[in-house]
Design a protein around this motif. Structure first.
Motif, PDB file in Angstrom:
ATOM      1  N   ARG A   7       0.830  -1.207   0.000  1.00 57.29           N
ATOM      2  CA  ARG A   7       0.000   0.000   0.000  1.00 57.29           C
ATOM      3  C   ARG A   7       0.865   1.257   0.000  1.00 57.29           C
ATOM      4  N   LEU A   8       1.973   1.208   0.706  1.00 57.23           N
ATOM      5  CA  LEU A   8       2.880   2.358   0.730  1.00 57.23           C
ATOM      6  C   LEU A   8       3.461   2.611  -0.662  1.00 57.23           C
ATOM      7  N   GLY A   9       3.866   1.561  -1.334  1.00 55.34           N
ATOM      8  CA  GLY A   9       4.419   1.710  -2.679  1.00 55.34           C
ATOM      9  C   GLY A   9       3.390   2.261  -3.643  1.00 55.34           C
ATOM     10  N   GLY A 383       7.849  -8.927 -17.836  1.00 57.14           N
ATOM     11  CA  GLY A 383       6.884 -10.017 -17.886  1.00 57.14           C
ATOM     12  C   GLY A 383       5.495  -9.558 -18.250  1.00 57.14           C
ATOM     13  N   GLY A 384       5.306  -8.262 -18.491  1.00 57.20           N
ATOM     14  CA  GLY A 384       4.032  -7.748 -18.926  1.00 57.20           C
ATOM     15  C   GLY A 384       3.164  -7.148 -17.847  1.00 57.20           C
ATOM     16  N   MET A 385       3.673  -6.968 -16.650  1.00 58.76           N
ATOM     17  CA  MET A 385       2.871  -6.432 -15.557  1.00 58.76           C
ATOM     18  C   MET A 385       2.699  -4.924 -15.714  1.00 58.76           C
ATOM     19  N   ASP A 386       1.544  -4.444 -15.278  1.00 59.07           N
ATOM     20  CA  ASP A 386       1.262  -3.011 -15.285  1.00 59.07           C
ATOM     21  C   ASP A 386       2.265  -2.275 -14.402  1.00 59.07           C
ATOM     22  N   PRO A 387       2.822  -1.106 -14.824  1.00 58.29           N
ATOM     23  CA  PRO A 387       3.831  -0.404 -14.031  1.00 58.29           C
ATOM     24  C   PRO A 387       3.376  -0.079 -12.610  1.00 58.29           C
ATOM     25  N   ARG A 388       2.140   0.379 -12.465  1.00 60.44           N
ATOM     26  CA  ARG A 388       1.656   0.735 -11.128  1.00 60.44           C
ATOM     27  C   ARG A 388       1.615  -0.495 -10.223  1.00 60.44           C
ATOM     28  N   GLN A 389       1.080  -1.582 -10.762  1.00 59.51           N
ATOM     29  CA  GLN A 389       1.021  -2.821  -9.995  1.00 59.51           C
ATOM     30  C   GLN A 389       2.419  -3.344  -9.719  1.00 59.51           C
ATOM     31  N   SER A 390       3.311  -3.227 -10.705  1.00 57.27           N
ATOM     32  CA  SER A 390       4.670  -3.730 -10.559  1.00 57.27           C
ATOM     33  C   SER A 390       5.422  -2.992  -9.449  1.00 57.27           C
ATOM     34  N   VAL A 391       5.305  -1.675  -9.429  1.00 58.69           N
ATOM     35  CA  VAL A 391       5.994  -0.893  -8.387  1.00 58.69           C
ATOM     36  C   VAL A 391       5.481  -1.271  -7.007  1.00 58.69           C
ATOM     37  N   ALA A 392       4.153  -1.327  -6.867  1.00 51.94           N
ATOM     38  CA  ALA A 392       3.577  -1.656  -5.566  1.00 51.94           C
ATOM     39  C   ALA A 392       3.984  -3.049  -5.122  1.00 51.94           C
ATOM     40  N   LEU A 393       3.957  -4.006  -6.056  1.00 49.36           N
ATOM     41  CA  LEU A 393       4.309  -5.376  -5.706  1.00 49.36           C
ATOM     42  C   LEU A 393       5.796  -5.502  -5.385  1.00 49.36           C
ATOM     43  N   ALA A 394       6.642  -4.781  -6.117  1.00 48.15           N
ATOM     44  CA  ALA A 394       8.078  -4.809  -5.831  1.00 48.15           C
ATOM     45  C   ALA A 394       8.367  -4.259  -4.440  1.00 48.15           C
ATOM     46  N   THR A 444       9.831   4.660  -0.388  1.00 47.82           N
ATOM     47  CA  THR A 444       8.951   5.822  -0.595  1.00 47.82           C
ATOM     48  C   THR A 444       9.368   6.645  -1.808  1.00 47.82           C
ATOM     49  N   LEU A 445      10.580   7.166  -1.789  1.00 41.47           N
ATOM     50  CA  LEU A 445      11.028   8.028  -2.879  1.00 41.47           C
ATOM     51  C   LEU A 445      11.254   7.238  -4.164  1.00 41.47           C
ATOM     52  N   LEU A 446      11.806   6.039  -4.054  1.00 41.10           N
ATOM     53  CA  LEU A 446      12.064   5.238  -5.252  1.00 41.10           C
ATOM     54  C   LEU A 446      10.778   4.946  -6.035  1.00 41.10           C
ATOM     55  N   PRO A 447       9.707   4.464  -5.386  1.00 39.64           N
ATOM     56  CA  PRO A 447       8.475   4.251  -6.178  1.00 39.64           C
ATOM     57  C   PRO A 447       7.918   5.535  -6.770  1.00 39.64           C
ATOM     58  N   ALA A 448       8.090   6.652  -6.088  1.00 39.61           N
ATOM     59  CA  ALA A 448       7.622   7.925  -6.644  1.00 39.61           C
ATOM     60  C   ALA A 448       8.388   8.270  -7.916  1.00 39.61           C
ATOM     61  N   LEU A 449       9.695   8.080  -7.902  1.00 40.67           N
ATOM     62  CA  LEU A 449      10.495   8.368  -9.100  1.00 40.67           C
ATOM     63  C   LEU A 449      10.246   7.331 -10.190  1.00 40.67           C
TER      64      LEU A 449
END
Length: 878
Positions: A7-9, A383-394, A444-449
């Motif tokens: 959720r934070l990502g 692998g084809g994942m959506d960027p928003r979903q990928s960042v949050a999951l990472a 925090t900052l990394l997912p924002a960038l």
């Protein structure tokens, strides 16, 4: 934890400008605070409550002039003895230095040496004069004795004549003669007696004057003898002390300051060095206290290390944007963490190593943590994942591993408060705060960038390749087969096929490297550890060459004299104590330096045979302290030691005593943390045992290189010596935390494969395959950053940088990527065994993210957001 970070990502991705703005505000606030409130760092290591600190506090109260910092100027004329003109110019230069603001006093070596050299001649001349005066006094004594005898005889005759005349007067009075007649009849005789009495009185006065003169002469001779005896004792106390070398090619000038040397402004340091080097034909060298620049924390070596890390990132990630992000994250973390540390130097006394340690760790973990998350995100995008979903999951999966990896480092660093050394506690807490900032930035900052750069995180060539692969029929099955095939090749596969060879070879290698660690000798650095071309080393070397190594590290002894002594008695007490101090083995000279106005506090300078970091000088400190009670019983004076040499011994001893306790606390707490993370008994045990092996190898290598001098030219070590006393405890704390980082990263990959249903031995291969590339890059980056400090301008940081670089290298590649997987292969499924009762009470942290991935998997026909991208079904983790 994984759900919270997910959720934070996602929040950081959606509110990127808010997150970036907040971090910009934080950077500006920290930078402004550092610029406005920064103070100076120190290389003086004190321990509150120790004898060293108590004696220093006593000096500050009773003799403030003797409590300031000290430095040394060494003048050398290697080609010929000093000329008279050079001596005059040097004396004038020293007088000029004495007049600088902040300088308490400066010793003129030529005037002082002239006094020392003439002392014996003056004493001999005085003894001759006293002998002549005594002879003259002795020669006049018979005349005085004869005159006294004659006076006594005359007095007896006069007394007898007077008695006879008085009897005659009484007889005439008895015959009835009047008083006038009697006086007339005896007038002549009385006149003769009075004349004799007057003559006697004159002789007596003359004799008394002569006797007084003789008595005064005897008293003067006695006083002069006492003064000569004191002078002789003073000369004996200073017999091993010289300020001008016997060949007159070198001179040493001690400088005392009103404050500690660490608080000296750069302008004063520069002025003193410029004046000292202003005499033609004379080389002026300033000691370490004047030349060390402890306020600059970033040098050429560190820059090279960061550059190598950047190259590794470019090679691994193949895109400048992707390579730049971890560097940006690390630099932001350093700016906030180290900037905050510097801002606090105005209110908290800190070692000069404190910001340097934060810089070292901030760069290393900042790059690694961001890289670990970034690598996961890139793979998911490909692998084809959506960027928003990928960042949050990472952030939810790899970010969880980063949080727990960072937590192990923080635990190890915060535990530095255990030894009870304030400077070490501040160092540990400051470094832990920098690591914590690096973790927070990574999640925090990394997912924002990442939301800003989007798909530019991957190069066009790699995108084109992924597009071709994704359009092939049955791509998923093919990719899984290729992934399995790759995991069956390479290092990870070889380990699982030949685990015993890997285990035995690893243990032998690490064991051999550990052997020199048994000879570890700890001390704080002196000028001999500096580069040979530095002024401080030249001053140290010239001092040892011309005056003896002991002059580079004098021991300060403070004596508490009995109350009620006058000046003479106090001086006698000082010399009595100096005689006792000089009798201690290993002491060359013990010189009384100062006496408080109330005659209650005395200061002595004790010169040992060898330098301050030598084992013999450490023994001298211990012997002086052990002789304290005996000296007090013989002289009535209690003594205590202070000064940098004694403080260094205290710091070293205190740290050595605290090492076992510190190691137990760090290992124990981290064992519990790893038990929670991996829900296994074997994995934490393996992690701890592997760390002890890599730690021993790092210690042994540091001893071989920096203490024994192996490969000295390679690492710019011309004078091997003892190891920095607090290097082992820092190496233990930092290396343990970083070792657990790699343990978490590689084992979480294996655990993830195992949690997804693979057999134990296959999970090792696939988990190793997925994690090996990023861990290899991360380890190379961290080694590069640490290696940059091997040639740091702060020499005390160099062995720490070497130990950390080699320790990480061995721990990452030999322990975590060889020994641990091999042993896990031998144990098979039992590697993940956990007692049922323990399994029930331990919380499931889901560090591998298996539950999170299942909860966030987008079902068929998922809702499509306004941007045309599938909206992940992540409500279950809200």
């Amino acid at each position: 934890m994984a759900s919270l970070l997910y959720r934070l990502g996602r929040f950081a991705y959606d509110r990127r400008w808010l997150v970036i703005a907040l971090w910009l505000v934080i950077i500006a606030a920290v930078g402004g605070s550092a610029a406005a409130f920064h103070g100076t760092t120190t290389n003086t290591f004190q321990i509150p409550g120790t004898e060293t600190q108590r004696m220093l506090d006593k000096l500050k109260a009773d003799l403030p002039s003797a409590a300031g910092g000290n430095a040394t100027l060494v003048f050398e004329s290697p080609d010929a003895p000093f000329t008279d003109a050079q001596k005059k110019q040097l004396s004038a230069a020293l007088e000029k230095i004495k007049g600088l603001d902040g300088v308490q006093s400066v010793t003129d070596p030529f005037a002082t040496q002239a006094q020392l050299d003439s002392a014996s001649a003056q004493i001999a001349d005085g003894e001759k004069q006293l002998a002549a005066a005594q002879a003259q006094l002795d020669a006049g004594k018979p005349q005085l004795d004869a005159a006294k005898a004659q006076l006594d005889q005359t007095k007896a005759q006069l007394d007898a004549g007077q008695a006879q005349l008085d009897a005659q007067k009484q007889a005439l009075a008895a015959q009835g003669m009047s008083a006038a007649a009697i006086a007339q009849a005896t007038a002549s005789a009385q006149a003769q007696l009075d004349a004799g009495r007057a003559q006697y009185d004159a002789g007596k006065a003359q004799y008394d004057a002569g006797a007084k003169k003789a008595a005064d002469g005897a008293a003067t001779i006695a006083q002069k003898k006492q003064e000569l005896a004191l002078g002789q004792r003073q000369a004996d106390a200073s017999a091993g002390l010289r300020f001008v070398s016997s060949d007159h090619r070198a001179a040493i000038a001690p400088v005392q300051f009103t404050k500690s040397t660490d608080s000296l402004p750069t302008s004063l340091r520069t002025q003193i060095q410029d004046i000292a080097s202003s005499v033609d034909g004379v080389q002026g060298h300033a000691s370490k206290e004047l030349t060390q620049d402890i306020n600059q924390i970033f040098g050429a070596g560190e820059t090279i290390g960061v550059t190598v890390a950047a190259l590794v990132l470019v090679v691994m990630l193949g895109a400048f944007v992707a390579a730049g992000l971890p560097l940006v994250m690390a630099l932001v973390g350093v700016a906030v963490g180290v900037g905050g540390t510097i801002a606090l130097t105005g209110v908290i006394e800190m070692s000069s190593v404190t910001p340097m340690l934060g810089l070292m760790l901030g760069l290393a973990v900042g790059i690694d943590y961001s890289l670990f998350i970034l690598n996961r995100h890139r793979n998911q995008l490909l692998g084809g994942m959506d960027p928003r979903q990928s960042v949050a999951l990472a952030i939810g999966t790899s970010g969880t591993a980063v949080v727990f990896a960072g937590l192990t480092v923080v635990i190890a660093l915060v535990a530095l408060v255990v030894p009870g050394l304030p400077f070490l506690a501040v160092m540990g807490v400051a470094a832990a705060a920098t690591v914590a900032v690096a973790v927070i930035i990574a999640v925090t900052l990394l997912p924002a960038l990442l939301s800003l750069v989007g798909k530019h995180i991957i190069s066009k060539r790699r995108w084109a390749k992924a597009a071709r692969e994704n359009t092939q029929p049955g791509h998923g099955v093919v990719e899984a087969r290729e992934d399995l095939a790759k995991s069956n090749r390479g290092w990870g596969a070889w380990l699982t096929r030949h685990p015993w060879i890997a285990v035995v070879a690893s243990v032998i290698l690490l064991g051999v490297l550990t052997l020199p660690a048994s000879q570890l000798h700890l001390a704080l650095p002196d000028g001999g550890a500096d580069p040979v071309d530095s002024t401080s080393f030249k001053a140290y070397d010239a001092t040892g060459k011309y005056f003896g190594a002991g002059m580079t590290g004098p021991i300060v002894v403070v004596g508490e004299l009995p109350a009620g002594l006058d000046d003479a008695a106090a001086k006698v007490k000082q010399l009595d104590v100096a005689d006792q101090l000089r009798a201690v083995p290993g002491v060359v000279a013990a010189v009384p330096l100062a006496l408080s106005p109330d005659h209650h506090t005395a200061v002595f300078r004790v010169i040992p045979t060898e330098g301050p970091a030598s084992a013999s000088t450490v023994q001298v400190v211990h012997d002086l302290r052990s002789q304290g009670s005996a000296i007090q019983s013989r002289t009535g004076v209690s003594i205590g030691l202070t000064g940098q040499t004694a403080a260094n011994v205290d710091v070293t001893s205190k740290i050595a005593d605290a090492l076992p306790v510190y190691l137990a606390i760090v290992v124990g707490l981290s064992f519990l943390l790893l038990l929670l993370v991996f829900r296994s008994l074997l994995v934490p045990i393996l992690a701890t045992a592997g760390f002890l092996l890599s730690l021993g190898a790092a210690f042994g290598s540091v001893v071989a290189v920096y203490q024994w001098g192996w490969l000295g030219p390679v690492f710019d070590i011309t004078h091997p010596g003892p190891i920095l006393s607090f290097m082992p405890i820092l190496l233990i704390g930092i290396l343990f935390g970083l070792a657990m980082d790699y343990q978490v990263f590689i084992t979480s990959g294996i655990r993830e494969s195992y949690a997804h249903g693979q057999e134990a031995h296959l999970a090792i291969r696939t988990g190793f395959h997925h994690a090996a590339r990023v861990i290899t890059a991360a380890a190379i980056i961290m080694v590069s950053v640490f290696a940059g400090f091997i040639f740091s301008h702060l020499t005390m940081v160099r062995p720490l940088g070497f130990g950390l670089a080699l320790g990480v290298l061995l721990d990452a590649f030999v322990v975590r990527m060889t020994l641990v997987p091999a042993i896990m292969r031998l144990f098979g499924k039992a590697a993940w065994w956990l007692p049922r009762w323990l399994d029930r009470i331990l919380p499931d942290l889901d560090i591998e993210g298996a539950k999170l991935e299942r909860a966030t998997a987008a079902p068929h026909g998922a809702h499509v957001d306004g941007g045309g991208q599938p909206e992940p079904a992540a409500d279950s983790v809200r």
